[in-house]
Design an enzyme around this catalytic site. Structure first.
Site, short mmCIF file in Angstrom:
data_model
loop_
_atom_site.label_atom_id
_atom_site.label_comp_id
_atom_site.label_asym_id
_atom_site.label_seq_id
_atom_site.Cartn_x
_atom_site.Cartn_y
_atom_site.Cartn_z
N LYS A 40 0.83 -1.20 0.00
CA LYS A 40 0.00 0.00 0.00
C LYS A 40 0.87 1.25 0.00
O LYS A 40 0.69 2.14 -0.84
CB LYS A 40 -0.92 0.00 1.21
CG LYS A 40 -1.70 1.30 1.41
CD LYS A 40 -2.41 1.32 2.75
CE LYS A 40 -2.80 2.72 3.14
NZ LYS A 40 -3.39 2.80 4.48
N ASP B 277 -6.83 0.73 0.67
CA ASP B 277 -7.02 1.06 2.07
C ASP B 277 -8.42 0.59 2.48
O ASP B 277 -9.07 -0.17 1.73
CB ASP B 277 -6.81 2.55 2.32
CG ASP B 277 -7.92 3.41 1.71
OD1 ASP B 277 -8.77 2.87 0.95
OD2 ASP B 277 -7.96 4.62 1.99
#
Length: 277
Positions: A158, A177
């Site tokens: 991420k 997310d």
């Protein structure tokens, strides 16, 4: 003899796998993409077009002006809001202006400036160690490949995708997310819970050139409409076409609940009056 042969065979396979990894640095990204049908890809394209029209200025909400600042801000954003991170980073970046400043400091020096964030002790250690490695291994410059970024403490896919997409304009994957994961499941883009699996689905559905902005669009829609709680999916045109949550009965508003309670109290008073009469 058979055991020795098996060991040699495993060694050859391991060596071949290592060679392939060097020869094909993009193989991890390619293998993550989950192949989708033409109908699924077309549906995803319609969704992207609608989101792009709704949020033409969608962008990374973390404040930064230098590559290492976005890297640090993204490390700090784990289990914290972008708003909270943006409140903490001005003083942090004012005190430590460069990667070498962070590397020469200690976690204890960084801690007071990130105390407002969740897990601040661990984050201070991650920021210090990641900047130390940036200075020691990458000449003080934030690396521009997924493989190199993943060697830094506090950096997983991420964070690496945030840096690659927003700093270097490289689409190696999709940032997943909580908002992106939630909307992906509600909108039929993925059935998975693990971020890496969701990312693979999104990479297979959307054009590579759109991977970075896709996350910004989904996050924008997740924050404004398709919320975890109290969303307005049932009255939103995009959600009505794509989101399963739009078909669920909307949660009653506070005003509606209060109005119903007042009516119930009125009925009770009337009932008492009738009984007395």
């Amino acid at each position: 003899m058979k055991s020795t042969a098996r060991m040699k065979s495993k060694a050859r396979m391991k060596s071949k796998a290592s060679t392939n990894a060097v020869e094909h640095p993009r193989s991890a990204t390619t293998s993550m993409q989950i192949k989708k049908s033409a109908a699924q890809v077309a549906r995803a394209a319609r969704l992207f077009k609608a989101l792009r029209a709704r949020y033409p200025h969608a962008h990374c909400e973390l404040n930064w002006s230098k590559p290492h600042e976005l890297l640090i801000a993204t490390i700090l954003s784990a289990q914290s809001t972008d708003v909270g991170v943006n409140k903490a980073t001005p003083a942090l970046f004012a005190k430590f202006a460069t990667p070498i400043d962070f590397a020469n400091a200690s976690p204890a020096d960084i801690e007071p400036l990130v105390k407002t964030l969740n897990f601040w002790r661990n984050k201070a250690k991650a920021v210090h160690e990641s900047m130390r490695v940036v200075c020691a291994n990458f000449h003080g410059e934030v690396p521009s490949t997924m493989e190199q970024l993943l060697t830094l403490r506090g950096v997983a896919r991420k964070t690496a995708n945030v840096v690659l997409g927003n700093v270097f304009n490289l689409n190696e994957g999709v940032v997943v997310d909580t908002h992106v994961g939630r909307l992906s499941r509600r909108m039929g883009l993925s059935t998975h819970d693990h971020p890496v699996d969701v990312e693979g689905d999104l990479m297979g559905l959307f054009a590579r050139a759109n991977w970075c902005v896709l996350s910004h669009l989904l996050i924008s829609h997740g924050r404004s409409v398709c919320k975890a709680r109290g969303g307005t999916c049932s009255s939103d045109s995009i959600c009505r076409e794509f989101c399963s949550n739009a078909t669920l009965p909307a949660a009653p508003s506070v005003n509606a609940i209060n109005s119903k309670l007042k009516k119930m109290k009125t009925l009770k008073r009337v009932a008492k009056t009738v009984r007395r009469a």
